[in-house]
Design a protein around this motif. Sequence first.
Motif, short mmCIF file in Angstrom:
data_model
loop_
_atom_site.label_atom_id
_atom_site.label_comp_id
_atom_site.label_asym_id
_atom_site.label_seq_id
_atom_site.Cartn_x
_atom_site.Cartn_y
_atom_site.Cartn_z
N LEU A 34 0.86 -1.21 -0.11
CA LEU A 34 -0.04 0.07 -0.02
C LEU A 34 1.01 1.34 0.04
O LEU A 34 0.49 2.24 -0.63
N LEU A 35 2.12 1.19 0.71
CA LEU A 35 2.83 2.38 0.87
C LEU A 35 3.49 2.47 -0.50
O LEU A 35 3.55 3.71 -0.98
N ALA A 36 3.99 1.54 -1.18
CA ALA A 36 4.60 1.64 -2.51
C ALA A 36 3.56 2.32 -3.46
O ALA A 36 3.74 2.92 -4.29
N LEU A 37 2.47 1.58 -3.35
CA LEU A 37 1.45 2.07 -4.35
C LEU A 37 0.86 3.62 -4.25
O LEU A 37 0.67 4.26 -4.98
N TYR A 38 1.00 3.84 -3.06
CA TYR A 38 0.66 5.54 -2.45
C TYR A 38 1.77 6.24 -3.05
O TYR A 38 1.45 7.45 -3.49
N LEU A 39 3.02 5.84 -2.84
CA LEU A 39 4.36 6.72 -3.29
C LEU A 39 4.18 6.84 -4.88
O LEU A 39 4.35 7.68 -5.63
N VAL A 40 3.76 5.76 -5.64
CA VAL A 40 3.48 5.64 -7.09
C VAL A 40 2.51 6.69 -7.38
O VAL A 40 2.72 7.44 -8.47
N MET A 41 1.64 6.63 -6.74
CA MET A 41 0.51 7.24 -7.12
C MET A 41 0.61 8.76 -6.98
O MET A 41 0.32 9.72 -7.84
N VAL A 42 1.56 9.24 -5.88
CA VAL A 42 1.63 10.63 -5.70
C VAL A 42 2.77 11.06 -6.88
O VAL A 42 2.63 12.08 -7.27
N GLU A 43 3.69 10.22 -7.17
CA GLU A 43 4.51 10.50 -8.35
C GLU A 43 3.97 10.67 -9.62
O GLU A 43 4.11 11.51 -10.38
N VAL A 44 2.77 9.72 -9.85
CA VAL A 44 2.11 9.80 -11.29
C VAL A 44 1.22 11.16 -10.99
O VAL A 44 1.23 11.85 -12.12
N ARG A 45 0.77 11.60 -9.91
CA ARG A 45 -0.13 12.83 -9.91
C ARG A 45 0.93 13.97 -9.99
O ARG A 45 0.44 15.00 -10.84
N GLN A 46 2.05 14.26 -9.52
CA GLN A 46 3.20 15.02 -9.84
C GLN A 46 3.53 15.13 -11.17
O GLN A 46 3.54 16.31 -11.93
N GLU A 47 3.62 13.94 -12.09
CA GLU A 47 4.00 14.21 -13.37
C GLU A 47 2.77 14.49 -14.20
O GLU A 47 2.78 15.26 -15.15
N LEU A 48 1.53 14.29 -13.72
CA LEU A 48 0.40 14.62 -14.43
C LEU A 48 0.21 16.19 -14.35
O LEU A 48 -0.09 16.62 -15.41
N ALA A 49 0.56 16.53 -12.80
CA ALA A 49 0.31 17.91 -12.82
C ALA A 49 1.29 18.91 -13.58
O ALA A 49 1.07 19.79 -14.42
N TRP A 50 2.67 18.27 -13.72
CA TRP A 50 3.44 19.10 -14.33
C TRP A 50 3.25 19.05 -16.02
O TRP A 50 3.49 19.99 -16.54
N GLY A 51 2.90 17.95 -16.33
CA GLY A 51 2.25 17.90 -17.80
C GLY A 51 1.23 18.89 -18.08
O GLY A 51 1.26 19.49 -19.12
N GLN A 52 0.28 18.79 -17.25
CA GLN A 52 -0.89 20.07 -17.44
C GLN A 52 -0.28 21.43 -17.28
O GLN A 52 -0.78 22.26 -18.20
N ILE A 53 0.39 21.48 -16.46
CA ILE A 53 1.16 22.98 -16.25
C ILE A 53 2.02 23.18 -17.69
O ILE A 53 2.04 24.30 -18.15
#
Length: 214
Positions: A34-53
């Motif tokens: 679960l921790l690994a999945l959470y960290l992956v999700m945070v990284e993906v969200r950051q990448e998506l956010a930077w992509g949108q920006i």
Amino acid sequence: MSLSALFSYSPGGVRLRLFRDLVLVVLFAVGTLLLALYLVMVEVRQELAWGQISQATAQVREELRRLLEPTEQQLAILRDWGRAGDLNRDDIEALTRRLIPTLTHHSQLSGLIIADDSGSEYFLMRDEDRWLVRERAPGDKGRLRRHHWESGEDDPVWQDNGGYDPRRRSWFLDAVQAIDAGKPSWSRPYVFFTRKVPGITASLAWREAGSVRV
């Protein structure tokens, strides 16, 4: 093994401890996943956010380019006309007829100014469905006159406060400072002296017949 320890030994207790340890191992593994999945999700969200920006930034740059490029091109054309002597201040009627199409086909432009280092100025601006021309005589206290181009009559609501000199305006000073660069200068937003509305000014300076014009 002592006799008392032998009698206290219980197979059920061993199974219970084994089950407990197994549950703890499973819980630890699930928690790790679960921790690994959470960290992956945070990284993906950051990448998506930077992509949108990045995408939004590119869109803003493109919109800004579409806004600025036609204005800068038109300024370069006016400068070339001025260098060729085709912006004759002595013939206001011909000058106005030549400049009206520029404002007509560039709706983002509210007015056009031609000023020089003597303090003289010609200013063509929209007034709803009419055209207004403002002229300033040379000198430190040059007289301002504003009139309707079609009729030639002075604008009845216009009052000359006598404090205006184009040579002291930021758009004039910035353009003169960048004259050798050959590129327009863009002002920060400010309130226009005449129209009393906020806007920005693009200005371009050139040398003509021993004087500097903007």
